[in-house]
Design an enzyme around this catalytic site. Structure first.
Site, PDB file in Angstrom:
ATOM      1  N   ASP A 119       8.308   0.142   6.564  1.00  0.00           N
ATOM      2  CA  ASP A 119       7.214  -0.436   5.769  1.00  0.00           C
ATOM      3  C   ASP A 119       8.052  -1.304   4.702  1.00  0.00           C
ATOM      4  OD1 ASP A 119       5.279  -2.143   5.196  1.00  0.00           O
ATOM      5  OD2 ASP A 119       4.429  -0.438   3.729  1.00  0.00           O
ATOM      6  N   SER A 120       7.774  -2.368   4.143  1.00  0.00           N
ATOM      7  CA  SER A 120       8.306  -2.816   2.929  1.00  0.00           C
ATOM      8  C   SER A 120       8.101  -1.958   1.704  1.00  0.00           C
ATOM      9  CB  SER A 120       7.687  -4.350   2.604  1.00  0.00           C
ATOM     10  OG  SER A 120       6.351  -4.065   2.321  1.00  0.00           O
ATOM     11  N   TYR A 128       7.200  -7.943   1.182  1.00  0.00           N
ATOM     12  CA  TYR A 128       7.554  -8.834   2.270  1.00  0.00           C
ATOM     13  C   TYR A 128       6.604  -9.895   2.189  1.00  0.00           C
ATOM     14  CZ  TYR A 128      10.440  -5.625   4.696  1.00  0.00           C
ATOM     15  OH  TYR A 128      11.366  -4.737   5.177  1.00  0.00           O
ATOM     16  N   GLY A 129       5.409  -9.870   1.614  1.00  0.00           N
ATOM     17  CA  GLY A 129       4.310 -10.969   1.664  1.00  0.00           C
ATOM     18  C   GLY A 129       4.536 -12.264   1.027  1.00  0.00           C
ATOM     19  N   CYS A 157       3.412  -2.218   8.627  1.00  0.00           N
ATOM     20  CA  CYS A 157       3.627  -3.448   7.617  1.00  0.00           C
ATOM     21  C   CYS A 157       2.704  -4.620   8.385  1.00  0.00           C
ATOM     22  CB  CYS A 157       4.727  -3.603   7.211  1.00  0.00           C
ATOM     23  SG  CYS A 157       4.914  -5.192   6.275  1.00  0.00           S
ATOM     24  N   THR A 170       2.376  -7.710   7.119  1.00  0.00           N
ATOM     25  CA  THR A 170       3.493  -8.954   7.140  1.00  0.00           C
ATOM     26  C   THR A 170       4.364  -8.913   8.271  1.00  0.00           C
ATOM     27  OG1 THR A 170       2.811  -9.137   4.755  1.00  0.00           O
ATOM     28  CG2 THR A 170       4.657 -10.256   5.743  1.00  0.00           C
ATOM     29  N   CYS A 226      -2.922  -4.831   4.285  1.00  0.00           N
ATOM     30  CA  CYS A 226      -1.636  -4.308   3.759  1.00  0.00           C
ATOM     31  C   CYS A 226      -1.731  -2.841   3.685  1.00  0.00           C
ATOM     32  CB  CYS A 226      -1.528  -4.947   2.145  1.00  0.00           C
ATOM     33  SG  CYS A 226       0.074  -4.167   1.771  1.00  0.00           S
ATOM     34  N   HIS A 246      -0.134  -0.945   1.940  1.00  0.00           N
ATOM     35  CA  HIS A 246      -0.156  -0.331   0.576  1.00  0.00           C
ATOM     36  C   HIS A 246      -1.774  -0.113   0.144  1.00  0.00           C
ATOM     37  CE1 HIS A 246       4.287  -1.659   0.396  1.00  0.00           C
ATOM     38  NE2 HIS A 246       4.124  -0.986  -0.596  1.00  0.00           N
TER      39      HIS A 246
END
Length: 262
Positions: free
Chosen positions: A10-11, A42-43, A73, A75, A183, A185
């Site tokens: 993931d970012s 990344y978004g 992720c 995105t 997302c 996160h």
């Protein structure tokens, strides 16, 4: 092949919300997690940059001998997974906002979606949304700044409460009864979101569904680890290990955290 690890990237640290579900549903599987915090979020990036970063992470997980890769992720999934699947001969599991269950279950016909710009503007999200949200009003909000605060370890900061409230208030005014988190996160914000939303609003994230899909694919390919021992979990970050360690402090499985370059 069976004893190789499940690779996850993931970012940043957010995808650990997916990793936790995978380690819970597949307790005998080894996992390797890459937190690409150095290039988060990344978004805001172009599709070309997102694909390049996803390839970079995939190459590292292949170098570490993974048997399947979970793109934890939204995105990266919506922008890059098609390229990854056509480039590499390894199974990929993606993640995208769970708009379908929200659209099916909503009573007010108002659904909120909190996601990154990269996800909301992607072709995959647009197609999925158009398919399931006819006659339903979707209030799509770009969560600008949320990932950055989480990556800085400021989940419970005053800045987070102020910023998150500014995104949720328009949804409350529209009388949503489902909030889709787009997302990986954002599940770490659920305790705060529950304070802001009434108990009539159901929050949906994709973690458990992704873990179940991972199990299904491994089962169908005969890739499940047959060993009865509990899995070993290695988590790597290319930035500060402190934030990753802090976000994992309530985790009950054994794991190691290390900083590496990738």
């Amino acid at each position: 092949m069976q004893s190789r690890a499940i690779g996850i990237f993931d970012s940043g640290v957010g995808g650990t919300s997916i990793w936790k579900e995978i380690s819970r549903i597949l307790p005998h599987e080894n996992t390797i997690y890459l937190a690409d915090s150095k290039y988060a979020p990344y978004g805001k990036k172009s599709k070309e940059d997102i694909i390049a970063l996803s390839i970079k992470n995939t190459e590292k997980l292949l170098e570490l001998n993974c048997k399947i890769i979970v793109v934890a992720c939204n995105t990266a999934t919506t922008n890059a997974i098609k390229t990854l699947r056509s480039t590499y001969d390894i199974p990929f599991i993606g993640i995208e906002p769970a708009i379908k269950p929200a659209a099916i279950r909503t009573k007010t016909k108002k659904v909120g979606v909190l996601a990154t710009k990269g996800t909301l503007s992607s072709e995959l999200f647009t197609k999925t949304s158009e398919l399931y949200t006819r006659n339903i009003e979707t209030i799509e909000i770009i969560g600008t700044g949320l990932v950055e605060l989480i990556e800085e370890g400021k989940i419970n900061s005053p800045e987070m409460y102020t910023l998150l409230n500014s995104y949720i208030e328009p949804m409350i005014k529209k009388d949503i009864d489902y909030l889709v988190l787009g997302c990986s996160h954002y599940p770490y914000l659920i305790p705060i979101l529950k304070k802001m939303l009434s108990n009539k609003v159901t929050i949906i994230d994709s973690g458990e569904a992704v873990a179940k899909q991972t199990k299904a694919v491994l089962t169908n390919l005969w890739f499940l680890n047959p060993k009865p021992d509990l899995g070993k979990h290695q988590l790597f970050t290319n930035k500060n290990v402190t934030v990753l360690t802090e976000i994992l402090k309530q985790t009950r499985v054994d794991y190691t955290v290390k900083r590496i370059e990738f």
